[in-house]
Design a protein around this motif. Sequence first.
Motif, PDB file in Angstrom:
ATOM      1  N   PHE A   8      55.461  -9.447  -0.335  1.00  0.00           N
ATOM      2  CA  PHE A   8      55.733 -10.760  -0.063  1.00  0.00           C
ATOM      3  C   PHE A   8      54.872 -11.541  -1.170  1.00  0.00           C
ATOM      4  CE2 PHE A   8      56.707  -8.414   3.663  1.00  0.00           C
ATOM      5  CZ  PHE A   8      57.849  -9.143   4.332  1.00  0.00           C
ATOM      6  N   ASP A   9      55.084 -12.918  -1.228  1.00  0.00           N
ATOM      7  CA  ASP A   9      54.234 -13.728  -1.784  1.00  0.00           C
ATOM      8  C   ASP A   9      53.097 -14.175  -1.104  1.00  0.00           C
ATOM      9  OD1 ASP A   9      56.180 -14.127  -4.231  1.00  0.00           O
ATOM     10  OD2 ASP A   9      57.421 -15.033  -2.677  1.00  0.00           O
ATOM     11  N   TRP A  10      53.312 -14.227   0.333  1.00  0.00           N
ATOM     12  CA  TRP A  10      52.125 -14.574   1.284  1.00  0.00           C
ATOM     13  C   TRP A  10      52.067 -13.717   2.572  1.00  0.00           C
ATOM     14  CZ3 TRP A  10      48.919 -18.561  -0.421  1.00  0.00           C
ATOM     15  CH2 TRP A  10      49.464 -19.646  -1.488  1.00  0.00           C
ATOM     16  N   LEU A  11      50.883 -13.580   2.679  1.00  0.00           N
ATOM     17  CA  LEU A  11      50.641 -12.824   4.013  1.00  0.00           C
ATOM     18  C   LEU A  11      49.830 -13.965   4.997  1.00  0.00           C
ATOM     19  CD1 LEU A  11      50.345 -10.529   6.091  1.00  0.00           C
ATOM     20  CD2 LEU A  11      48.428  -9.648   4.776  1.00  0.00           C
ATOM     21  N   ILE A  12      50.473 -14.395   6.152  1.00  0.00           N
ATOM     22  CA  ILE A  12      49.998 -15.344   6.787  1.00  0.00           C
ATOM     23  C   ILE A  12      49.282 -14.703   7.964  1.00  0.00           C
ATOM     24  CG2 ILE A  12      50.229 -17.455   7.928  1.00  0.00           C
ATOM     25  CD1 ILE A  12      52.235 -18.547   5.825  1.00  0.00           C
ATOM     26  N   VAL A  13      47.906 -14.846   8.294  1.00  0.00           N
ATOM     27  CA  VAL A  13      47.429 -14.268   9.537  1.00  0.00           C
ATOM     28  C   VAL A  13      47.356 -15.423  10.595  1.00  0.00           C
ATOM     29  CG1 VAL A  13      45.539 -13.095  10.195  1.00  0.00           C
ATOM     30  CG2 VAL A  13      46.097 -12.771   7.870  1.00  0.00           C
ATOM     31  N   GLY A  14      48.209 -15.171  11.473  1.00  0.00           N
ATOM     32  CA  GLY A  14      48.140 -16.113  12.725  1.00  0.00           C
ATOM     33  C   GLY A  14      49.408 -16.823  12.666  1.00  0.00           C
ATOM     34  N   ILE A 235      46.847 -16.433   3.742  1.00  0.00           N
ATOM     35  CA  ILE A 235      46.310 -17.713   4.440  1.00  0.00           C
ATOM     36  C   ILE A 235      46.075 -17.241   5.531  1.00  0.00           C
ATOM     37  CG2 ILE A 235      47.179 -19.740   5.435  1.00  0.00           C
ATOM     38  CD1 ILE A 235      49.241 -20.184   3.355  1.00  0.00           C
ATOM     39  N   TYR A 236      44.468 -17.490   5.965  1.00  0.00           N
ATOM     40  CA  TYR A 236      43.840 -16.989   7.010  1.00  0.00           C
ATOM     41  C   TYR A 236      43.597 -17.862   7.980  1.00  0.00           C
ATOM     42  CZ  TYR A 236      40.676 -14.076   9.765  1.00  0.00           C
ATOM     43  OH  TYR A 236      39.856 -13.454  10.794  1.00  0.00           O
ATOM     44  N   THR A 237      43.961 -17.904   9.330  1.00  0.00           N
ATOM     45  CA  THR A 237      43.841 -18.800  10.405  1.00  0.00           C
ATOM     46  C   THR A 237      43.006 -18.347  11.343  1.00  0.00           C
ATOM     47  OG1 THR A 237      45.804 -18.435  11.754  1.00  0.00           O
ATOM     48  CG2 THR A 237      46.245 -19.704   9.654  1.00  0.00           C
ATOM     49  N   PRO A 336      39.048 -15.429  -4.036  1.00  0.00           N
ATOM     50  CA  PRO A 336      40.206 -15.554  -4.927  1.00  0.00           C
ATOM     51  C   PRO A 336      41.431 -15.176  -4.009  1.00  0.00           C
ATOM     52  CG  PRO A 336      39.288 -13.781  -5.657  1.00  0.00           C
ATOM     53  CD  PRO A 336      38.420 -14.023  -4.716  1.00  0.00           C
ATOM     54  N   ASP A 337      42.557 -16.161  -4.065  1.00  0.00           N
ATOM     55  CA  ASP A 337      43.889 -16.128  -3.355  1.00  0.00           C
ATOM     56  C   ASP A 337      43.689 -15.864  -2.116  1.00  0.00           C
ATOM     57  OD1 ASP A 337      45.265 -15.797  -6.085  1.00  0.00           O
ATOM     58  OD2 ASP A 337      44.778 -13.848  -6.306  1.00  0.00           O
ATOM     59  N   VAL A 338      42.640 -16.412  -1.242  1.00  0.00           N
ATOM     60  CA  VAL A 338      42.748 -16.371   0.313  1.00  0.00           C
ATOM     61  C   VAL A 338      42.555 -18.062   0.323  1.00  0.00           C
ATOM     62  CG1 VAL A 338      41.762 -15.736   2.354  1.00  0.00           C
ATOM     63  CG2 VAL A 338      41.822 -14.098   0.210  1.00  0.00           C
ATOM     64  N   TRP A 339      43.442 -18.451   1.452  1.00  0.00           N
ATOM     65  CA  TRP A 339      43.126 -19.661   1.872  1.00  0.00           C
ATOM     66  C   TRP A 339      42.748 -19.848   3.425  1.00  0.00           C
ATOM     67  CZ3 TRP A 339      45.910 -19.235  -2.230  1.00  0.00           C
ATOM     68  CH2 TRP A 339      46.058 -20.194  -3.273  1.00  0.00           C
ATOM     69  N   PHE A 340      41.724 -20.448   3.645  1.00  0.00           N
ATOM     70  CA  PHE A 340      41.159 -20.614   5.257  1.00  0.00           C
ATOM     71  C   PHE A 340      41.809 -22.025   5.793  1.00  0.00           C
ATOM     72  CE2 PHE A 340      38.700 -17.613   3.048  1.00  0.00           C
ATOM     73  CZ  PHE A 340      38.531 -16.687   3.972  1.00  0.00           C
ATOM     74  N   VAL A 341      42.384 -21.902   6.918  1.00  0.00           N
ATOM     75  CA  VAL A 341      43.116 -22.981   7.333  1.00  0.00           C
ATOM     76  C   VAL A 341      43.138 -22.891   9.016  1.00  0.00           C
ATOM     77  CG1 VAL A 341      45.075 -24.455   7.492  1.00  0.00           C
ATOM     78  CG2 VAL A 341      44.844 -23.153   5.502  1.00  0.00           C
ATOM     79  N   GLY A 342      43.120 -24.090   9.560  1.00  0.00           N
ATOM     80  CA  GLY A 342      43.076 -24.115  11.057  1.00  0.00           C
ATOM     81  C   GLY A 342      41.559 -24.009  11.615  1.00  0.00           C
ATOM     82  N   ARG A 343      41.571 -24.229  13.064  1.00  0.00           N
ATOM     83  CA  ARG A 343      40.237 -24.545  13.679  1.00  0.00           C
ATOM     84  C   ARG A 343      39.108 -23.399  13.805  1.00  0.00           C
ATOM     85  NH1 ARG A 343      40.105 -25.536  20.234  1.00  0.00           N
ATOM     86  NH2 ARG A 343      41.019 -27.678  19.737  1.00  0.00           N
ATOM     87  N   LEU A 344      39.851 -22.290  13.766  1.00  0.00           N
ATOM     88  CA  LEU A 344      38.931 -20.983  13.615  1.00  0.00           C
ATOM     89  C   LEU A 344      38.166 -20.761  12.438  1.00  0.00           C
ATOM     90  CD1 LEU A 344      40.545 -18.749  16.260  1.00  0.00           C
ATOM     91  CD2 LEU A 344      38.613 -20.224  16.517  1.00  0.00           C
TER      92      LEU A 344
END
Length: 385
Positions: A8-14, A235-237, A336-344
Amino acid sequence: MPTSPKKFDWLIVGAGFAGAVLAERLASQRGDRVLVVDRRNHIGGNAYDRHDDAGVLIHQYGPHIFHTNSDMVFDHLSNFTDWRPYEHRVLGMVDDMLVPIPINLDTVNKLYDLSLTSEELTEWFAARAEPVETIRTSEDVVVSVVGRELYEKFFQGYTRKQWGLDPSQLDKSITARVPIRTDRDDRYFTDKHQAMPAQGYTRMFEAMLDHPNISVMLGTDFRDIRELIPHDRVIYTGPIDEYFDYRFGELPYRSLRFEHETIDKEFALPTGTVNYPQTEAFTRISEYKHMTGQLHSRTAITREYPSAEGDPYYPILNPDSAELFKRYEALAMQTPDVWFVGRLATFRYYNMDQVTGQALATFRRIDEMLPRAMPTLATAAVAAE
């Protein structure tokens, strides 16, 4: 011979607002391959709704009322749902009376058996307000506007229950979210757009994640599969401190326990939510049929009991937690290569529309930063002309 796992290009957590909005954008606009994982057994995060055993649509994690002043956010989500206009109204049980919340002209007149005008109420508040040189805490916000008596009746007890802390120990942003009015406007929110997804939040999330480039794994912990499933970026939420294995200690969050009840009558409450700032162990009771417009002979209510234990819902904002978050934020910026997004993941007390806006802004930054792997259908069609 076993085949190797798909990359996968992206693993999105949440699979809440942040994760779902980004998954859809990455898949539909960039043609990226996205895997969304969530440790719960459903999509939608805390906005998840479902039908109870009686067939009444309820919000599993308490009432979620959508409101926003952003045309961009509202228009974006409108691609995945129709809307039911809804303006939320809240009553508070104060001194054995049901009065409007936020505090307005009718609240004060009923509570004190007065007949003030809006102009007179402004003077009435000013006469009771306590001067605060520098507003730092939630207590400062309220007493500086309406004085100590209304602060104690409406805010102090409710805040202590909700947060497990006195308002004097909480950042000013907590009570700054609740307005004080001098007119008779009894709407809880005054945003330009106030509506509920016509078929519910879960249906909206299903539409968002319904794309051939998106795969979803539920009941799956990110830590169990991060080394097993090939992916380029994350992408980690979830909670940012958990991502880093609580390296600097745990960030403080407040949780909730929900008590759902189905009742054999058409309606149980006079409005969508009733708050209990002075009495009861719970903070509020909500009735969903006011919000959803569902026609049903029975109804469902939810009582909310704040708790120090359980899933993290609300970041507890104070100087100590802000300092601790800064340490995690600095670590995140070096990852690197991790974006943190969202309330938590960003330790912010964001509403649903704010998280959506943050996710859309994150997508724009990603799209500017990373070359697209393949043209979208739209760009391919233009190229073919």
